[in-house]
Design a protein around this motif. Structure first.
Motif, PDB file in Angstrom:
ATOM      1  N   ASP A 248       6.643 -27.533 -30.652  1.00 18.58           N
ATOM      2  CA  ASP A 248       7.224 -26.557 -31.566  1.00 18.58           C
ATOM      3  C   ASP A 248       6.185 -26.117 -32.599  1.00 18.58           C
ATOM      4  N   GLY A 249       6.572 -25.205 -33.451  1.00 19.92           N
ATOM      5  CA  GLY A 249       5.610 -24.603 -34.378  1.00 19.92           C
ATOM      6  C   GLY A 249       5.048 -25.556 -35.400  1.00 19.92           C
ATOM      7  N   ASN A 250       5.664 -26.716 -35.593  1.00 19.78           N
ATOM      8  CA  ASN A 250       5.183 -27.657 -36.600  1.00 19.78           C
ATOM      9  C   ASN A 250       4.184 -28.662 -36.048  1.00 19.78           C
TER      10      ASN A 250
ATOM     11  N   PRO B  18      -0.290 -38.003 -19.407  1.00 19.53           N
ATOM     12  CA  PRO B  18       0.172 -36.641 -19.719  1.00 19.53           C
ATOM     13  C   PRO B  18       1.482 -36.594 -20.486  1.00 19.53           C
ATOM     14  N   PHE B  19       2.301 -37.633 -20.372  1.00 16.51           N
ATOM     15  CA  PHE B  19       3.595 -37.635 -21.053  1.00 16.51           C
ATOM     16  C   PHE B  19       3.458 -37.920 -22.539  1.00 16.51           C
ATOM     17  N   ALA B  20       2.274 -38.333 -22.978  1.00 18.99           N
ATOM     18  CA  ALA B  20       2.058 -38.604 -24.401  1.00 18.99           C
ATOM     19  C   ALA B  20       1.706 -37.345 -25.162  1.00 18.99           C
ATOM     20  N   SER B  21       1.443 -36.241 -24.462  1.00 21.69           N
ATOM     21  CA  SER B  21       1.072 -34.991 -25.126  1.00 21.69           C
ATOM     22  C   SER B  21       2.315 -34.276 -25.628  1.00 21.69           C
ATOM     23  N   GLY B  22       2.270 -33.815 -26.865  1.00 22.58           N
ATOM     24  CA  GLY B  22       3.385 -33.045 -27.401  1.00 22.58           C
ATOM     25  C   GLY B  22       4.578 -33.909 -27.765  1.00 22.58           C
ATOM     26  N   ARG B  23       5.477 -33.335 -28.542  1.00 24.14           N
ATOM     27  CA  ARG B  23       6.668 -34.061 -28.980  1.00 24.14           C
ATOM     28  C   ARG B  23       7.887 -33.694 -28.158  1.00 24.14           C
ATOM     29  N   HIS B  24       7.898 -32.498 -27.586  1.00 26.66           N
ATOM     30  CA  HIS B  24       9.068 -32.028 -26.855  1.00 26.66           C
ATOM     31  C   HIS B  24       8.666 -31.674 -25.434  1.00 26.66           C
TER      32      HIS B  24
END
Length: 328
Positions: free
Chosen positions: A146-148, A118-124
């Motif tokens: 974020d939006g990008n 689960p920690f690999a999902s998303g950048r922030h």
């Protein structure tokens, strides 16, 4: 181990807040008195605008739109005035309980990077709070894209517990049928294994291709019984030298008794799995110098093209629906 939770019910003093701000290095603009002052001023400004300015706006349609917007904003501000003190007071009390019992408390940690899927999902991401002792770490983790980011999924927050194992093991996920913390459709190369008896009603077991026997040798019936007894509403992941437990419940950070219960569960599972994998060896990993890619499940990539196609289809559906509703 004797647990002291007496400070949880004690009234908080100004000195408690000051000590908490200092220990957690909280900036002045994030402190309770400042936050409440800003919210109260915003609420007064909205109310004054509605009473003094809004009646004099000439255009009725514009006046109605502003009134509707302000009646939405004002309850949000009032909710913030109610929520902010409760949230801060709970954090201070939890910090005091942790300090009394030798636990390390961090109000928030930005972009926690752990080996769990689960920690690999998303950048922030934001872990708030994170609490640890010598044996384990637990936290409430929120993934924020974020939006990008080329992500279309909204990630719900979850509670995790993490502990180290004595040696590296293949990537194995014990998926709970009623939970969705570990998103299996996003993992590549996962093989689903059949569990015996009542275990299959609660859990699904996944591992990399070629490690089916290894997974069943680690998750033996007695280990599965312990998982069902200790973490029947949670998911368990082994990856590298890490043991993770996941649940959607935030109760451990609202009740110190449940917090220490979670640490107890982590200790029991860590002991059980450490004994189970103490003699585990993987000749394939030894020959390749450690954690080979074959032992690890990986997230499937989401291409920009798939996101673009989904967006176009959604827009087309919206246009067709509007034409049917408003067309002549």
């Amino acid at each position: 181990m004797k647990i002291d939770v007496s400070s949880w019910a004690q009234p908080l003093s100004r000195a408690d807040f000051q000590s908490y701000y200092s220990a957690q290095r909280i900036q002045p603009w994030r402190r309770l008195s400042v936050v409440l002052s800003i919210l109260v001023l915003m609420g007064l400004a909205v109310a004054a605008f509605d009473l003094a300015v809004l009646p004099h706006i000439m255009e009725e349609s514009f006046r109605l739109a502003v009134f509707v917007a302000s009646t939405v904003v004002l309850p949000v501000i009032v909710a913030g005035i109610i929520w902010a003190p409760r949230n801060m007071m709970r954090n201070v009390r939890l910090w005091k309980v942790c300090r009394a019992n030798g636990l390390t408390f961090q109000e928030q940690v930005q972009n926690t990077r752990l080996a769990g899927a689960p920690f690999a999902s998303g950048r922030h991401s934001l872990t708030r709070p994170m609490i640890s002792n010598k044996e384990a770490t637990v936290g409430w983790h929120q993934i924020n894209n974020d939006g990008n980011d080329n992500k279309v999924r909204i990630y719900r927050p979850f509670t995790f517990g993490a502990a180290r194992l004595p040696r590296q093991v293949p990537h194995i996920v014990l998926k709970n049928r009623v939970s969705d913390v570990v998103l299996m459709p996003q993992l590549a190369g996962a093989v689903k294994l059949e569990l015996e008896g009542d275990f299959s009603e609660t859990f699904l077991l996944y591992c990399p291709t070629g490690y089916e026997i290894d997974a069943l040798q680690i998750f033996t019936p007695d280990v599965m019984a312990a998982c069902l007894d200790l973490a029947g509403d949670a998911e368990i992941e082994l990856v590298g030298e890490w043991l993770f437990v996941y649940t959607r419940s935030a109760a451990p950070f609202k009740d110190p008794v449940k917090l220490f219960a979670l640490f107890k569960v982590m200790g029991a599972l860590e002991s059980r799995f450490s004994n189970q994998v103490e003699s585990y060896e993987d000749d394939r990993a030894v020959e390749n110098g450690g954690m080979t890619p074959r032992r690890r499940l990986h997230f499937k990539s989401r291409s920009k093209a798939s996101v673009a196609v989904g967006t176009v289809l959604l827009i087309a559906y919206g246009i067709s629906l509007a034409l049917r509703l408003f067309g002549s």
